[in-house]
Scaffold this motif. Structure first.
Motif, PDB file in Angstrom:
ATOM      1  N   MET A 102      -1.899  35.070  34.843  1.00  0.00           N
ATOM      2  CA  MET A 102      -2.301  36.468  34.818  1.00  0.00           C
ATOM      3  C   MET A 102      -1.930  37.086  36.157  1.00  0.00           C
ATOM      4  SD  MET A 102      -5.937  38.517  34.519  1.00  0.00           S
ATOM      5  CE  MET A 102      -6.668  37.321  33.492  1.00  0.00           C
ATOM      6  N   ILE A 103      -1.495  38.330  36.111  1.00  0.00           N
ATOM      7  CA  ILE A 103      -1.233  39.084  37.336  1.00  0.00           C
ATOM      8  C   ILE A 103      -1.986  40.402  37.265  1.00  0.00           C
ATOM      9  CG2 ILE A 103       0.996  38.006  37.850  1.00  0.00           C
ATOM     10  CD1 ILE A 103       2.395  40.424  36.645  1.00  0.00           C
ATOM     11  N   TYR A 104      -2.285  40.937  38.432  1.00  0.00           N
ATOM     12  CA  TYR A 104      -2.951  42.235  38.546  1.00  0.00           C
ATOM     13  C   TYR A 104      -1.959  43.245  39.088  1.00  0.00           C
ATOM     14  CZ  TYR A 104      -7.215  39.438  38.230  1.00  0.00           C
ATOM     15  OH  TYR A 104      -8.196  38.578  37.829  1.00  0.00           O
ATOM     16  N   SER A 105      -2.061  44.472  38.602  1.00  0.00           N
ATOM     17  CA  SER A 105      -1.168  45.515  39.092  1.00  0.00           C
ATOM     18  C   SER A 105      -1.917  46.491  39.985  1.00  0.00           C
ATOM     19  CB  SER A 105      -0.533  46.280  37.922  1.00  0.00           C
ATOM     20  OG  SER A 105      -1.497  47.053  37.252  1.00  0.00           O
ATOM     21  N   HIS A 106      -1.193  47.029  40.936  1.00  0.00           N
ATOM     22  CA  HIS A 106      -1.656  48.142  41.764  1.00  0.00           C
ATOM     23  C   HIS A 106      -0.513  49.146  41.726  1.00  0.00           C
ATOM     24  CE1 HIS A 106      -3.605  50.443  44.867  1.00  0.00           C
ATOM     25  NE2 HIS A 106      -2.442  50.516  45.480  1.00  0.00           N
ATOM     26  N   VAL A 107      -0.745  50.270  41.067  1.00  0.00           N
ATOM     27  CA  VAL A 107       0.330  51.222  40.809  1.00  0.00           C
ATOM     28  C   VAL A 107       0.019  52.540  41.491  1.00  0.00           C
ATOM     29  CG1 VAL A 107       1.668  52.386  39.016  1.00  0.00           C
ATOM     30  CG2 VAL A 107       0.728  50.102  38.580  1.00  0.00           C
ATOM     31  N   GLY A 108       0.959  52.981  42.323  1.00  0.00           N
ATOM     32  CA  GLY A 108       0.860  54.285  42.956  1.00  0.00           C
ATOM     33  C   GLY A 108       1.721  55.281  42.211  1.00  0.00           C
ATOM     34  N   THR A 109       1.949  56.424  42.801  1.00  0.00           N
ATOM     35  CA  THR A 109       2.764  57.441  42.134  1.00  0.00           C
ATOM     36  C   THR A 109       4.250  57.094  42.143  1.00  0.00           C
ATOM     37  OG1 THR A 109       2.882  58.708  44.179  1.00  0.00           O
ATOM     38  CG2 THR A 109       1.154  59.321  42.594  1.00  0.00           C
ATOM     39  N   GLN A 110       4.685  56.303  43.145  1.00  0.00           N
ATOM     40  CA  GLN A 110       6.109  55.989  43.257  1.00  0.00           C
ATOM     41  C   GLN A 110       6.407  54.511  43.435  1.00  0.00           C
ATOM     42  OE1 GLN A 110       7.765  58.395  46.372  1.00  0.00           O
ATOM     43  NE2 GLN A 110       7.187  60.297  45.388  1.00  0.00           N
ATOM     44  N   HIS A 111       5.380  53.642  43.362  1.00  0.00           N
ATOM     45  CA  HIS A 111       5.593  52.225  43.629  1.00  0.00           C
ATOM     46  C   HIS A 111       4.583  51.392  42.845  1.00  0.00           C
ATOM     47  CE1 HIS A 111       7.780  49.502  46.322  1.00  0.00           C
ATOM     48  NE2 HIS A 111       6.698  48.730  46.276  1.00  0.00           N
ATOM     49  N   ALA A 112       5.004  50.211  42.380  1.00  0.00           N
ATOM     50  CA  ALA A 112       4.106  49.295  41.678  1.00  0.00           C
ATOM     51  C   ALA A 112       4.134  47.936  42.372  1.00  0.00           C
ATOM     52  CB  ALA A 112       4.530  49.136  40.226  1.00  0.00           C
ATOM     53  N   GLU A 113       2.955  47.336  42.538  1.00  0.00           N
ATOM     54  CA  GLU A 113       2.822  46.011  43.137  1.00  0.00           C
ATOM     55  C   GLU A 113       2.065  45.128  42.154  1.00  0.00           C
ATOM     56  OE1 GLU A 113       2.429  47.030  47.837  1.00  0.00           O
ATOM     57  OE2 GLU A 113       0.606  47.208  46.615  1.00  0.00           O
ATOM     58  N   PHE A 114       2.445  43.845  42.121  1.00  0.00           N
ATOM     59  CA  PHE A 114       1.841  42.903  41.189  1.00  0.00           C
ATOM     60  C   PHE A 114       1.405  41.658  41.954  1.00  0.00           C
ATOM     61  CE2 PHE A 114       4.658  45.735  39.051  1.00  0.00           C
ATOM     62  CZ  PHE A 114       3.934  46.120  37.937  1.00  0.00           C
ATOM     63  N   PHE A 115       0.126  41.301  41.785  1.00  0.00           N
ATOM     64  CA  PHE A 115      -0.501  40.222  42.535  1.00  0.00           C
ATOM     65  C   PHE A 115      -0.910  39.099  41.595  1.00  0.00           C
ATOM     66  CE2 PHE A 115      -1.109  44.183  44.713  1.00  0.00           C
ATOM     67  CZ  PHE A 115      -0.918  43.881  46.049  1.00  0.00           C
ATOM     68  N   THR A 116      -0.806  37.855  42.065  1.00  0.00           N
ATOM     69  CA  THR A 116      -1.234  36.719  41.261  1.00  0.00           C
ATOM     70  C   THR A 116      -2.755  36.688  41.196  1.00  0.00           C
ATOM     71  OG1 THR A 116      -1.160  35.274  43.201  1.00  0.00           O
ATOM     72  CG2 THR A 116       0.802  35.327  41.797  1.00  0.00           C
ATOM     73  N   ALA A 117      -3.285  36.386  40.027  1.00  0.00           N
ATOM     74  CA  ALA A 117      -4.736  36.333  39.851  1.00  0.00           C
ATOM     75  C   ALA A 117      -5.332  35.108  40.531  1.00  0.00           C
ATOM     76  CB  ALA A 117      -5.088  36.323  38.366  1.00  0.00           C
ATOM     77  N   HIS A 118      -4.563  34.018  40.604  1.00  0.00           N
ATOM     78  CA  HIS A 118      -5.132  32.774  41.134  1.00  0.00           C
ATOM     79  C   HIS A 118      -5.277  32.755  42.654  1.00  0.00           C
ATOM     80  CE1 HIS A 118      -0.818  31.908  41.379  1.00  0.00           C
ATOM     81  NE2 HIS A 118      -1.120  31.046  42.316  1.00  0.00           N
ATOM     82  N   ASP A 119      -4.446  33.499  43.386  1.00  0.00           N
ATOM     83  CA  ASP A 119      -4.581  33.499  44.850  1.00  0.00           C
ATOM     84  C   ASP A 119      -4.540  34.895  45.479  1.00  0.00           C
ATOM     85  OD1 ASP A 119      -1.859  34.132  44.786  1.00  0.00           O
ATOM     86  OD2 ASP A 119      -1.206  32.279  45.735  1.00  0.00           O
ATOM     87  N   GLY A 120      -4.330  35.936  44.667  1.00  0.00           N
ATOM     88  CA  GLY A 120      -4.332  37.305  45.171  1.00  0.00           C
ATOM     89  C   GLY A 120      -3.128  37.686  46.013  1.00  0.00           C
ATOM     90  N   GLU A 121      -2.106  36.835  46.042  1.00  0.00           N
ATOM     91  CA  GLU A 121      -0.902  37.102  46.831  1.00  0.00           C
ATOM     92  C   GLU A 121       0.020  38.063  46.080  1.00  0.00           C
ATOM     93  OE1 GLU A 121       0.096  35.813  49.886  1.00  0.00           O
ATOM     94  OE2 GLU A 121      -1.818  34.781  50.144  1.00  0.00           O
ATOM     95  N   LEU A 122       0.733  38.887  46.837  1.00  0.00           N
ATOM     96  CA  LEU A 122       1.725  39.790  46.255  1.00  0.00           C
ATOM     97  C   LEU A 122       2.852  38.948  45.659  1.00  0.00           C
ATOM     98  CD1 LEU A 122       2.746  42.696  45.807  1.00  0.00           C
ATOM     99  CD2 LEU A 122       3.825  42.551  48.054  1.00  0.00           C
ATOM    100  N   LEU A 123       3.123  39.115  44.368  1.00  0.00           N
ATOM    101  CA  LEU A 123       4.174  38.358  43.688  1.00  0.00           C
ATOM    102  C   LEU A 123       5.486  39.135  43.675  1.00  0.00           C
ATOM    103  CD1 LEU A 123       5.114  35.904  42.089  1.00  0.00           C
ATOM    104  CD2 LEU A 123       4.183  36.979  40.035  1.00  0.00           C
ATOM    105  N   PHE A 124       5.418  40.416  43.278  1.00  0.00           N
ATOM    106  CA  PHE A 124       6.620  41.252  43.305  1.00  0.00           C
ATOM    107  C   PHE A 124       6.203  42.716  43.320  1.00  0.00           C
ATOM    108  CE2 PHE A 124       5.804  40.380  38.822  1.00  0.00           C
ATOM    109  CZ  PHE A 124       5.965  41.597  38.201  1.00  0.00           C
ATOM    110  N   SER A 125       7.141  43.565  43.709  1.00  0.00           N
ATOM    111  CA  SER A 125       6.911  45.009  43.728  1.00  0.00           C
ATOM    112  C   SER A 125       8.242  45.710  43.530  1.00  0.00           C
ATOM    113  CB  SER A 125       6.260  45.444  45.049  1.00  0.00           C
ATOM    114  OG  SER A 125       7.138  45.228  46.120  1.00  0.00           O
ATOM    115  N   PHE A 126       8.176  46.966  43.119  1.00  0.00           N
ATOM    116  CA  PHE A 126       9.385  47.775  42.962  1.00  0.00           C
ATOM    117  C   PHE A 126       9.013  49.245  42.895  1.00  0.00           C
ATOM    118  CE2 PHE A 126       8.350  45.840  38.796  1.00  0.00           C
ATOM    119  CZ  PHE A 126       7.924  46.960  38.112  1.00  0.00           C
ATOM    120  N   PRO A 127       9.985  50.123  43.211  1.00  0.00           N
ATOM    121  CA  PRO A 127       9.739  51.568  43.105  1.00  0.00           C
ATOM    122  C   PRO A 127       9.719  52.000  41.637  1.00  0.00           C
ATOM    123  CG  PRO A 127      11.907  51.125  44.080  1.00  0.00           C
ATOM    124  CD  PRO A 127      11.278  49.813  43.791  1.00  0.00           C
ATOM    125  N   LEU A 128       9.026  53.090  41.393  1.00  0.00           N
ATOM    126  CA  LEU A 128       8.950  53.681  40.054  1.00  0.00           C
ATOM    127  C   LEU A 128       9.700  55.005  40.036  1.00  0.00           C
ATOM    128  CD1 LEU A 128       5.216  52.935  39.331  1.00  0.00           C
ATOM    129  CD2 LEU A 128       7.180  51.866  38.219  1.00  0.00           C
TER     130      LEU A 128
END
Length: 124
Positions: free
Chosen positions: A72-98
């Motif tokens: 499972m991953i968690y998302s944090h989405v802003g108006t121009q960028h999305a970040e995705f974090f691992t549920a097991h350790d809370g580390e940033l897994l990947f991100s990209f602009p929107l």
């Protein structure tokens, strides 16, 4: 005593093919663990990476790697960028602009995360 229960959500994506999209293109914009979205982009706050290492975000089946399969991953989405974090350790897994812009779209049902313009991915 000492038993561990597996989540049925973690297993429900096990039969998804790596090359065939199991969700029609007009379904919700992400394969989600929960359908709740707190973003204007309608990206759910929780998503699953299937057993083939693929997560669907904004109708794009993105291959992030089998190392992360059935996670499972968690998302944090802003108006121009999305970040995705691992549920097991809370580390940033990947991100990209929107919105998502692809550098190359290969034939088939999935896109390597490296083909997303401006993408950053956690080193292995």
């Amino acid at each position: 005593m000492g038993e561990v229960a597996a989540s049925p959500k973690a297993c429900e994506h096990d039969n998804e093919s790596i090359h065939q999209d199991s969700h029609p293109i007009d379904t919700p914009s992400a394969t989600a663990a929960g359908s709740v979205s707190s973003s204007a982009w309608n990206i759910p706050d929780e998503l699953w990476i299937n057993r083939s290492g693929v997560v669907t975000i904004l109708k794009h089946r993105l291959y992030v790697g089998t190392r992360w399969k059935t996670k499972m991953i968690y998302s944090h989405v802003g108006t121009q960028h999305a970040e995705f974090f691992t549920a097991h350790d809370g580390e940033l897994l990947f991100s990209f602009p929107l919105p998502i812009t692809l550098l190359h779209r290969p034939a088939g049902g999935q896109i390597n995360i490296g083909h997303v313009e401006g993408m950053w991915q956690r080193p292995h």
